[in-house]
Design an enzyme around this catalytic site. Sequence first.
Site, short mmCIF file in Angstrom:
data_model
loop_
_atom_site.label_atom_id
_atom_site.label_comp_id
_atom_site.label_asym_id
_atom_site.label_seq_id
_atom_site.Cartn_x
_atom_site.Cartn_y
_atom_site.Cartn_z
N ASP A 32 0.83 -1.21 0.00
CA ASP A 32 0.00 0.00 0.00
C ASP A 32 0.87 1.26 0.00
OD1 ASP A 32 -2.81 -0.89 0.22
OD2 ASP A 32 -2.10 -1.87 2.05
N ASP A 167 -10.77 -4.60 -1.07
CA ASP A 167 -9.69 -4.26 -0.13
C ASP A 167 -10.24 -3.51 1.08
OD1 ASP A 167 -7.30 -3.54 1.06
OD2 ASP A 167 -6.60 -2.28 -0.61
C1 DX5 Z 1 -6.23 0.55 3.19
C2 DX5 Z 1 -5.35 -0.42 2.45
C3 DX5 Z 1 -5.67 -1.85 2.71
C4 DX5 Z 1 -5.53 -2.28 4.14
C5 DX5 Z 1 -6.19 -3.60 4.37
O1 DX5 Z 1 -5.95 1.83 2.73
O2 DX5 Z 1 -5.49 -0.21 1.06
O3 DX5 Z 1 -4.87 -2.67 1.86
O4 DX5 Z 1 -4.22 -2.36 4.55
O5 DX5 Z 1 -6.05 -3.92 5.72
P1 DX5 Z 1 -7.24 -4.56 6.57
O6 DX5 Z 1 -7.50 -5.91 6.00
O7 DX5 Z 1 -6.69 -4.58 7.95
O8 DX5 Z 1 -8.45 -3.65 6.43
ZN ZN Z 2 -4.59 -1.66 -0.32
#
Ligand code: DX5
Ligand code: ZN
Length: 206
Positions: A32, A167
């Site tokens: 990310d 996501d």
């Molecule tokens: C949020 C990110 C995600 C996040 C997902 O901005 O794009 O990829 O890290 O993490 P979880 O599964 O903990 O929501």
């Molecule tokens: Zn992400």
Amino acid sequence: MKVSVSILKEYENLISAVKKVNKSSADFLHVDVMDGKFVDNKKFPLEVVKDIKAVSTKRIDLHLMVKDHSVIKEYAKLEPQYITFHVEVIDDFSLIDYVKSLGLKVGLAINPETDERKIIPYLDDIDLVLFMSVSPGAGGQSFKEEVVEKIRKIKKIAPTDLIVSIDGGVNDKTIELCKYAGCDMVVSGSYITDSSNYDDKINNLK
Ligand code: DX5
Ligand code: ZN
């Protein structure tokens, strides 16, 4: 179901998290990239992603939460499986064409509050669409259920080979909604990385 593991919440222990993902049955490693402008957080500068790439045996699924796309050129040299950027910050096909011209697969991400019709013009020209089920910028948030119907609408009209991914807030309960929505792939972070056994969690999603 393909599973892409987000290591965002393990930012202080990245290399150890990457090694755990290596040993798991994950399909991709989700990275990310945040610029402090498109989202408040600033994470995963190029040098950090280079270190990750050097250790990862999984293909990288790069999620760019950035306003300035001039950074793509350098990240692209790391040859991720997908380069995904946000529909909210493009006006035309130029970036999509650019990533494809590098021989890489391209994804388009869409925030929960953005009208899903915004991605329709691009559906035939991208490899992946990434529906955000949380506001981008942080891991560990809860899944916004309203995204499910948006995905179902797009899935009905999308080319059959377009990968529909989601996501944010994906866990062993919300995975049922992801399946109902028609997702081919899920990105999951804290549900997996908060555990001492990544593979158990990944298998619950597959
Ligand atoms: C949020 C990110 C995600 C996040 C997902 O901005 O794009 O990829 O890290 O993490 P979880 O599964 O903990 O929501
Ligand atoms: Zn992400």
